[in-house]
Design a protein around this motif. Structure first.
Motif, PDB file in Angstrom:
ATOM      1  N   LYS A 372       0.798  -1.221   0.000  1.00 46.74           N
ATOM      2  CA  LYS A 372       0.000   0.000   0.000  1.00 46.74           C
ATOM      3  C   LYS A 372       0.834   1.275   0.000  1.00 46.74           C
ATOM      4  O   LYS A 372       0.355   2.329  -0.428  1.00 46.74           O
ATOM      5  N   ASN A 373       2.085   1.204   0.489  1.00 48.36           N
ATOM      6  CA  ASN A 373       2.924   2.402   0.568  1.00 48.36           C
ATOM      7  C   ASN A 373       3.923   2.517  -0.585  1.00 48.36           C
ATOM      8  O   ASN A 373       4.693   3.475  -0.641  1.00 48.36           O
ATOM      9  N   LEU A 374       3.915   1.557  -1.495  1.00 48.00           N
ATOM     10  CA  LEU A 374       4.855   1.575  -2.614  1.00 48.00           C
ATOM     11  C   LEU A 374       4.470   2.676  -3.611  1.00 48.00           C
ATOM     12  O   LEU A 374       3.360   2.687  -4.140  1.00 48.00           O
ATOM     13  N   VAL A 375       5.385   3.592  -3.838  1.00 48.15           N
ATOM     14  CA  VAL A 375       5.107   4.706  -4.752  1.00 48.15           C
ATOM     15  C   VAL A 375       6.041   4.713  -5.972  1.00 48.15           C
ATOM     16  O   VAL A 375       5.752   5.367  -6.971  1.00 48.15           O
ATOM     17  N   ASN A 376       7.175   4.018  -5.892  1.00 49.34           N
ATOM     18  CA  ASN A 376       8.130   3.980  -7.003  1.00 49.34           C
ATOM     19  C   ASN A 376       8.475   2.527  -7.331  1.00 49.34           C
ATOM     20  O   ASN A 376       9.075   1.823  -6.507  1.00 49.34           O
ATOM     21  N   LEU A 377       8.120   2.091  -8.519  1.00 50.83           N
ATOM     22  CA  LEU A 377       8.409   0.728  -8.967  1.00 50.83           C
ATOM     23  C   LEU A 377       9.033   0.792 -10.353  1.00 50.83           C
ATOM     24  O   LEU A 377       8.427   1.309 -11.294  1.00 50.83           O
ATOM     25  N   ASP A 378      10.266   0.299 -10.472  1.00 45.89           N
ATOM     26  CA  ASP A 378      10.982   0.320 -11.752  1.00 45.89           C
ATOM     27  C   ASP A 378      11.161  -1.115 -12.237  1.00 45.89           C
ATOM     28  O   ASP A 378      11.920  -1.892 -11.641  1.00 45.89           O
ATOM     29  N   CYS A 379      10.444  -1.463 -13.305  1.00 45.85           N
ATOM     30  CA  CYS A 379      10.528  -2.794 -13.908  1.00 45.85           C
ATOM     31  C   CYS A 379      11.018  -2.714 -15.352  1.00 45.85           C
ATOM     32  O   CYS A 379      10.764  -3.622 -16.150  1.00 45.85           O
ATOM     33  N   SER A 380      11.713  -1.649 -15.695  1.00 44.50           N
ATOM     34  CA  SER A 380      12.180  -1.473 -17.067  1.00 44.50           C
ATOM     35  C   SER A 380      13.239  -2.507 -17.425  1.00 44.50           C
ATOM     36  O   SER A 380      13.975  -2.991 -16.575  1.00 44.50           O
TER      37      SER A 380
END
Length: 397
Positions: A372-380
């Motif tokens: 719920k607190n995840l704001v930045n996710l980089d899966c590039s």
């Protein structure tokens, strides 16, 4: 006098002389002049040869004088030409010397301006000012302003080509400084020797909380010196050690176990492969909130060990985890997903440049439902296809 043997030429000369003076005692005539002329009167008559010799001698003297004049004029002309040539040949050197002097004065004024900033402002950005190089004279001059400085709290010395000499001078200045909180030295050349000097000063009464040492040619000797400092330092909260030459983390792991103040540790882009040792140390650490391990060859085994250790920590509030380009496959995504599900405080997760594909995406997608607190996710650059992307999107709803 004439002895009567001079002949007619002598008599005529005498007569001419008597006539010129109008006679002697009023008596005129040749006989009276001769009879009454004093015996001591002599009238020299130069011969033709004498006159010719004197004329020749005078002409020679004139030619000699003239020749000397010509020579003198030639010498003066030669000196003038030589002086002109010499001036032309020396002029660039004179101009260069003047330019060097002006440059030295300008450089001194520039350093004084930097010195004033450090003494009179609470923050100073002196990045990319070309202070280092050589024996770091410019930097050594400037950092003296940090000694007993109670005003400056943050300074950026990055990108200055500072070497070990400058780093040692800075460490000495910091030994008498209790105000500085943030110190950035990224992208310099301080190496292991310079880091060791800093470690000694930071182990004392330093109040530095944030230390940037990225891209400084630091190897295992340097990281071991920092590790010893961390064991006793209870103030420092963040260390940036990215883009160095660190391989052996055994000493650092010992420090991680005991440090209680360190919140951020950036070890990205080094040569670390021992994820097991890191995992063992992290399991006993409760202070680290931001962990950056990108660009190391940890592989599936190392990443799995680290994630399991982070999940088992008691009282830890992990906020940032960066694992970009660490050579993981879908196999490691199970441990990562379990950590994401268990860690409700996680705000940033970087898994880019790893080939975990759709298989990893399905696992992570399910875990994201609880983040719920995840704001930045980089899966590039993760080799995702449409089904995997849809799985991630579903988890982020």
């Amino acid at each position: 006098t004439f002895d009567g043997q001079a002949g007619g030429g002598a008599d005529a000369a005498v007569q001419t002389a008597v006539d010129a003076v109008g006679g002697v005692d009023g008596v005129g005539g040749d006989e009276a002049a001769v009879a009454t002329a004093p015996a001591s009167v002599a009238v020299p008559v130069p011969s033709y040869d004498d006159v010719q010799y004197q004329d020749t001698e005078s002409a020679a003297e004139m030619w000699k004088t003239g020749a000397m004049g010509v020579v003198a004029l030639g010498a003066l002309a030669g000196l003038g030409f030589f002086g002109h040539k010499m001036f032309k040949s020396q002029a660039p050197k004179v101009q260069q010397a003047m330019q060097d002097r002006q440059f030295a004065n300008a450089s001194q004024q520039r350093l004084n301006d930097f010195l004033s900033q450090l003494r009179n402002q609470p923050t100073a950005d002196l990045s990319a000012k070309n202070l280092g190089g050589g024996q770091d004279e410019g930097f050594c001059y400037v950092v003296d302003a940090l000694s007993f400085n109670e005003r400056l709290v943050a300074v950026d010395f990055s990108k200055n080509a500072i070497g070990p000499v400058g780093a040692q001078q800075l460490a000495q200045a910091l030994s008498s400084n209790t105000a500085l909180k943030n110190l950035v030295l990224d992208t310099n050349n301080i190496g292991d020797e310079g880091v060791a000097a800093h470690a000694t000063s930071l182990a004392g009464g330093s109040q530095v909380k944030t230390l940037g040492l990225g891209s400084n040619g630091i190897g295992d000797a340097g990281i071991n010196a920092l590790a010893e400092m961390l064991k006793s330092n209870t103030v420092i909260e963040s260390i940036e050690l990215n883009s160095n030459s660190i391989e052996d983390v055994a000493g650092l792991c010992e420090a991680i176990r005991v440090t209680t103040s360190l919140k951020r540790l950036n070890l990205s882009d080094n040569y670390i492969e021992d994820g097991q040792s890191l995992a063992s140390a992290l399991k006993e650490n409760a202070s680290i909130e931001e962990l950056v391990l990108s660009g190391n060859s940890l592989g599936d085994e190392g990443v799995i060990a680290v994630c399991e250790a982070l999940k088992q920590r008691q009282g830890a509030n992990l906020k940032v985890l960066e694992l970009a380009n660490v050579s993981i496959s879908p196999e490691a995504m199970g441990a990562i997903s379990d950590l994401v599900s268990a860690c409700s405080t996680l705000e940033t997760l970087n898994l880019s440049m790893n080939e975990w594909g759709d298989g990893g995406a399905f696992k992570l997608g399910t875990a994201l439902e609880n983040a719920k607190n995840l704001v930045n996710l980089d899966c590039s650059a993760a080799s995702l296809e449409a089904p995997g992307a849809m799985a991630l999107a579903s988890g982020l709803k």
